[in-house]
Design a protein around this motif. Structure first.
Motif, PDB file in Angstrom:
ATOM      1  N   HIS A  76       0.839  -1.203   0.000  1.00  0.00           N
ATOM      2  CA  HIS A  76       0.000   0.000   0.000  1.00  0.00           C
ATOM      3  C   HIS A  76       0.872   1.249   0.000  1.00  0.00           C
ATOM      4  O   HIS A  76       1.703   1.438   0.888  1.00  0.00           O
ATOM      5  N   GLY A  77       0.668   2.097  -1.010  1.00  0.00           N
ATOM      6  CA  GLY A  77       1.322   3.406  -1.038  1.00  0.00           C
ATOM      7  C   GLY A  77       2.832   3.376  -1.105  1.00  0.00           C
ATOM      8  O   GLY A  77       3.481   4.389  -0.828  1.00  0.00           O
ATOM      9  N   GLY A  78       3.417   2.249  -1.466  1.00  0.00           N
ATOM     10  CA  GLY A  78       4.871   2.156  -1.494  1.00  0.00           C
ATOM     11  C   GLY A  78       5.516   2.109  -0.124  1.00  0.00           C
ATOM     12  O   GLY A  78       6.738   2.250   0.004  1.00  0.00           O
ATOM     13  N   HIS A  79       4.702   1.889   0.930  1.00  0.00           N
ATOM     14  CA  HIS A  79       5.250   1.831   2.283  1.00  0.00           C
ATOM     15  C   HIS A  79       5.978   0.503   2.505  1.00  0.00           C
ATOM     16  O   HIS A  79       5.653  -0.508   1.891  1.00  0.00           O
ATOM     17  N   HIS A  80       6.930   0.527   3.404  1.00  0.00           N
ATOM     18  CA  HIS A  80       7.607  -0.706   3.788  1.00  0.00           C
ATOM     19  C   HIS A  80       6.633  -1.598   4.561  1.00  0.00           C
ATOM     20  O   HIS A  80       5.794  -1.104   5.315  1.00  0.00           O
ATOM     21  N   VAL A  81       6.750  -2.899   4.351  1.00  0.00           N
ATOM     22  CA  VAL A  81       5.872  -3.861   5.004  1.00  0.00           C
ATOM     23  C   VAL A  81       6.691  -4.766   5.913  1.00  0.00           C
ATOM     24  O   VAL A  81       7.755  -5.259   5.525  1.00  0.00           O
ATOM     25  N   GLU A 137      -5.063 -10.982  18.670  1.00  0.00           N
ATOM     26  CA  GLU A 137      -4.675 -12.020  19.617  1.00  0.00           C
ATOM     27  C   GLU A 137      -4.802 -13.403  18.986  1.00  0.00           C
ATOM     28  O   GLU A 137      -5.681 -13.636  18.164  1.00  0.00           O
ATOM     29  N   GLY A 138      -3.924 -14.304  19.399  1.00  0.00           N
ATOM     30  CA  GLY A 138      -4.026 -15.691  18.961  1.00  0.00           C
ATOM     31  C   GLY A 138      -2.838 -16.150  18.155  1.00  0.00           C
ATOM     32  O   GLY A 138      -1.702 -15.711  18.377  1.00  0.00           O
ATOM     33  N   HIS A 139      -3.102 -17.051  17.216  1.00  0.00           N
ATOM     34  CA  HIS A 139      -2.052 -17.617  16.364  1.00  0.00           C
ATOM     35  C   HIS A 139      -2.300 -17.189  14.928  1.00  0.00           C
ATOM     36  O   HIS A 139      -3.371 -17.445  14.364  1.00  0.00           O
ATOM     37  N   GLY A 140      -1.311 -16.546  14.330  1.00  0.00           N
ATOM     38  CA  GLY A 140      -1.445 -16.099  12.955  1.00  0.00           C
ATOM     39  C   GLY A 140      -0.441 -15.007  12.639  1.00  0.00           C
ATOM     40  O   GLY A 140       0.349 -14.590  13.489  1.00  0.00           O
ATOM     41  N   SER A 141      -0.485 -14.531  11.401  1.00  0.00           N
ATOM     42  CA  SER A 141       0.467 -13.528  10.927  1.00  0.00           C
ATOM     43  C   SER A 141      -0.216 -12.199  10.668  1.00  0.00           C
ATOM     44  O   SER A 141      -1.394 -12.144  10.294  1.00  0.00           O
ATOM     45  N   VAL A 142       0.549 -11.121  10.848  1.00  0.00           N
ATOM     46  CA  VAL A 142       0.078  -9.761  10.644  1.00  0.00           C
ATOM     47  C   VAL A 142       1.096  -9.023   9.783  1.00  0.00           C
ATOM     48  O   VAL A 142       2.304  -9.132  10.010  1.00  0.00           O
ATOM     49  N   ALA A 143       0.615  -8.277   8.796  1.00  0.00           N
ATOM     50  CA  ALA A 143       1.490  -7.424   7.987  1.00  0.00           C
ATOM     51  C   ALA A 143       1.182  -5.974   8.336  1.00  0.00           C
ATOM     52  O   ALA A 143       0.035  -5.538   8.261  1.00  0.00           O
ATOM     53  N   VAL A 144       2.219  -5.223   8.745  1.00  0.00           N
ATOM     54  CA  VAL A 144       2.044  -3.823   9.115  1.00  0.00           C
ATOM     55  C   VAL A 144       2.863  -2.946   8.173  1.00  0.00           C
ATOM     56  O   VAL A 144       3.831  -3.402   7.558  1.00  0.00           O
ATOM     57  N   MET A 145       2.472  -1.672   8.069  1.00  0.00           N
ATOM     58  CA  MET A 145       3.141  -0.736   7.170  1.00  0.00           C
ATOM     59  C   MET A 145       3.941   0.288   7.963  1.00  0.00           C
ATOM     60  O   MET A 145       3.606   0.610   9.098  1.00  0.00           O
ATOM     61  N   ALA A 146       4.991   0.816   7.333  1.00  0.00           N
ATOM     62  CA  ALA A 146       5.817   1.822   7.987  1.00  0.00           C
ATOM     63  C   ALA A 146       6.585   2.606   6.938  1.00  0.00           C
ATOM     64  O   ALA A 146       6.755   2.169   5.808  1.00  0.00           O
TER      65      ALA A 146
END
Length: 216
Positions: A76-81, A137-146
């Motif tokens: 998204h938007g060329g942001h780092h993931v 919360e729990g078991h799984g993966s999350v992708a965040v932007m910065a």
């Protein structure tokens, strides 16, 4: 499923029947296979209160539910993931920095004031950050932007970590946060940088910090 890093600004996820992903609207860059994208007005698994929280935080666009069978590329938007894998613990993400997450995670919206008291509200009003953060919360993966990439700072008992509120991305673990000011009330009006405000995190866990103060 999980997320596979393609490069610093793109990740890929495999979608399989019977499992869902949630993503920020506009985050899909491309896909293969039979994949469906549906607006989710309840904000993932957080229900109506989660939706209200995101609306109040000026997040007018709902999450997208991703289902079917295939592979999807997100960015998204060329942001780092940056990808965070949860193994039964909890991650708090600044709401506007959440790119995508697996449907196996329980999602809810948390008012920052619940951890930072009145100062948590001040942080949102003056620093320009949202008043709400997303709890996963729990078991799984999350992708965040910065902006400019993400680095991880450990938080250990007895040694607090101070972060510029605008550089804060997320944190995990048993962590408390509060806002402190480095200058007087009159001088800090209109200022949002770490020189005026410092987000203090204590306890045990990790804080994720972006390499730039630029807002998403």
């Amino acid at each position: 499923m999980g997320f596979t890093r393609i490069n610093g600004k793109m990740v890929e996820a495999q979608v399989v029947p019977g499992q869902r992903l949630f993503s920020q609207r506009g985050a899909m860059l491309g896909y293969t296979g039979d994949v469906r994208f549906t607006p989710n007005i309840t904000g993932g698994q957080g229900g109506v209160m989660s939706m209200i929280g995101r609306r109040v935080a000026n997040e007018d666009t709902p999450l997208m539910t991703v289902e079917g069978q295939g592979r999807v590329m997100f960015g998204h938007g060329g942001h780092h993931v940056h990808v965070v894998d949860l193994t039964g613990d909890t991650l708090f993400v600044e709401a506007d920095r959440l790119l995508a997450f697996e449907g196996t995670l329980r999602q809810s919206t948390v008012f920052l004031g619940s951890q930072g008291g009145v100062m948590g509200m001040v942080r949102g009003q003056v620093s320009g950050q949202g008043l709400f953060t997303t709890r996963l919360e729990g078991h799984g993966s999350v992708a965040v932007m910065a902006h400019g990439g993400v680095f991880e700072l450990p938080i250990t008992p007895g040694q607090s970590v101070h972060v510029d509120p605008q550089a804060y991305v997320a944190h995990r673990g048993e962590v408390r946060n509060k806002l402190s000011t480095a200058i007087g009330w009159r001088e800090m009006i209109g200022r949002g940088s770490g020189e005026a405000f410092q987000l203090e995190l204590s306890g045990q866990g990790t804080v994720y910090v972006q390499a730039s103060e630029e807002k998403l």
